[in-house]
Design an enzyme around this catalytic site. Structure first.
Site, PDB file in Angstrom:
ATOM      1  CG  HIS A 109      -0.641  -0.178   2.790  1.00 28.91           C
ATOM      2  ND1 HIS A 109       0.438  -0.955   2.477  1.00 28.91           N
ATOM      3  CD2 HIS A 109       0.260   1.440   3.213  1.00 28.91           C
ATOM      4  CE1 HIS A 109       1.506  -0.731   4.278  1.00 28.91           C
ATOM      5  NE2 HIS A 109       1.061   1.373   4.306  1.00 28.91           N
ATOM      6  CG  ASP A 111       1.572   5.600   4.716  1.00 28.65           C
ATOM      7  OD1 ASP A 111       0.840   4.224   4.868  1.00 28.65           O
ATOM      8  OD2 ASP A 111       2.896   5.271   5.081  1.00 28.65           O
ATOM      9  CG  HIS A 260       5.208   0.893   2.921  1.00 28.23           C
ATOM     10  ND1 HIS A 260       4.739   2.085   2.893  1.00 28.23           N
ATOM     11  CD2 HIS A 260       4.278   0.761   3.730  1.00 28.23           C
ATOM     12  CE1 HIS A 260       3.824   3.232   3.232  1.00 28.23           C
ATOM     13  NE2 HIS A 260       3.471   2.048   4.689  1.00 28.23           N
ATOM     14  NE  ARG A 275       3.239   4.777   9.914  1.00 27.82           N
ATOM     15  CZ  ARG A 275       2.582   6.238   8.854  1.00 27.82           C
ATOM     16  NH1 ARG A 275       2.257   7.624   9.122  1.00 27.82           N
ATOM     17  NH2 ARG A 275       2.125   5.916   7.458  1.00 27.82           N
TER      18      ARG A 275
HETATM   19  C1  OGA Z   1       3.068   2.501   8.222  1.00 30.32           C
HETATM   20  C2  OGA Z   1       3.238   0.749   7.462  1.00 30.32           C
HETATM   21  C3  OGA Z   1       4.339  -1.152   7.885  1.00 30.32           C
HETATM   22  C4  OGA Z   1       5.616  -1.551   8.871  1.00 30.32           C
HETATM   23  O1  OGA Z   1       3.854   2.713   9.410  1.00 30.32           O
HETATM   24  O2  OGA Z   1       2.499   3.399   7.511  1.00 30.32           O
HETATM   25  O3  OGA Z   1       2.742   0.018   6.745  1.00 30.32           O
HETATM   26  O4  OGA Z   1       6.498  -2.575   8.985  1.00 30.32           O
HETATM   27  N1  OGA Z   1       4.553   0.299   8.384  1.00 30.32           N
HETATM   28  O5  OGA Z   1       5.145  -1.226  10.892  1.00 30.32           O
HETATM   29 MN    MN Z   2       1.948   1.747   5.634  1.00 30.77          MN
END
Ligand code: OGA
Ligand code: MN
Length: 290
Positions: A109, A111, A260, A275
């Site tokens: 995806h 974000d 990702h 994050r």
């Molecule tokens: C995000 C995500 C992936 C992870 O933080 O947007 O997709 O590795 N994380 O936790």
């Molecule tokens: Mn993500």
């Protein structure tokens, strides 16, 4: 401050930045070198950065105004003192999750593309990681576009798709949403399939997420077949970088020209990431509709 050094992590994208301590103030020259490295490599990794939340926020803000997390399934920020920080974690306290995405796979995806102006960047800081599993992968959407056959480039140049808001990448329904039975009616922003990156001007394939996506103007079956083909191409291993996390890694990615995903991991292990994300601009097409 010593000059930063930048080392490629995979042929497709990703670079390690060393020679920088993100706890300390960063001068203009170093910041501009970081931005150049970021534009070239799309994903930057900084190792051994044990940042506090205020330090993570301070570094993130150097890249632009913060974009608060999208609504999580529980209706209030995970960190009361730092609502701009999102928590990605499988840990539960008293039965309640302390963060998003659990321990399962998070599918490919980009974000928050269900909004008109999705975040330009995200930063993920590893506080606790499992001894194995939970690796994160990024894929280069400039390369994905550039390597499409010419006929496909032409076919998709003027097309737009719906970016469904219903489910997150772990398959959890977002707050206030209801099940989608027809992708043509999915709620969410509509974006060009090929976008113009606002900083580099380069064309990038822009897919968002596969579930409930729909290419406007096509028969549903035709849209499904086209999307399946584009997704198979975009997730080819040679376009990707695999991040095997170490505690105190900080990863910064460009959310306009990469996708990702994350592997599942042992539910008995703890994975805790803090994050942030940086506000973006409305998405612009690389090519005008024919
Ligand atoms: C995000 C995500 C992936 C992870 O933080 O947007 O997709 O590795 N994380 O936790
Ligand atoms: Mn993500």
């Amino acid at each position: 401050m010593p000059r930063i050094s930048v080392t490629k992590l995979a042929p497709a994208l990703g670079a390690e930045v060393s020679g920088i301590d993100l706890h300390l103030p960063i001068d203009e020259e170093t910041l501009s070198a970081l931005k150049d490295a970021w534009a070239s490599h799309l994903v930057l990794r900084f190792r051994g950065q044990a940042l506090t939340d205020p330090q993570l926020l301070a570094f993130s803000r150097l890249l632009g105004p913060l974009d608060p997390p999208g609504p999580n399934p529980y209706g209030k920020p995970f960190l009361e003192d730092f609502p701009e920080i999102n928590v990605i974690s499988n840990v539960k306290v008293g039965g309640a999750p302390i963060g998003n995405l659990g321990d399962g796979e998070a599918v490919w995806h980009c974000d928050m593309t269900y909004v008109e102006a999705p975040p330009r960047a995200a930063l993920l800081h590893a506080l606790e990681i499992p001894s194995s599993g939970g690796d994160t992968f990024w894929s280069n959407m400039y390369t994905a576009f550039e390597t499409l056959p010419d006929a496909m480039k032409k076919r998709i140049a003027g097309l737009r798709a719906i970016h469904d808001a219903t489910y997150n990448s772990a398959g959890v329904m977002r707050k206030g949403m209801s099940e989608v039975t027809d992708p043509r009616k999915a709620p969410g922003a509509q974006h060009p399939l090929v976008i113009k990156h606002p900083d580099t001007g380069r064309a990038a394939l822009y897919l968002g997420r596969r579930r409930n996506s729909y290419v406007l103007g096509l028969e549903l079956e035709e849209s499904e077949a086209l999307l399946d083909e584009l997704w198979a191409h975009a997730s080819r291993p040679e376009f990707t970088f695999r991040q095997v996390w170490q505690q105190h890694d900080l990863i910064l990615w460009d959310n306009r020209c990469t996708l990702h995903r994350r592997d599942a991991f042992d539910p008995a292990a703890r994975r805790v990431m803090h994050r942030t994300q940086i506000k973006g601009t409305p998405v612009a097409p690389a090519f005008e509709a024919a």
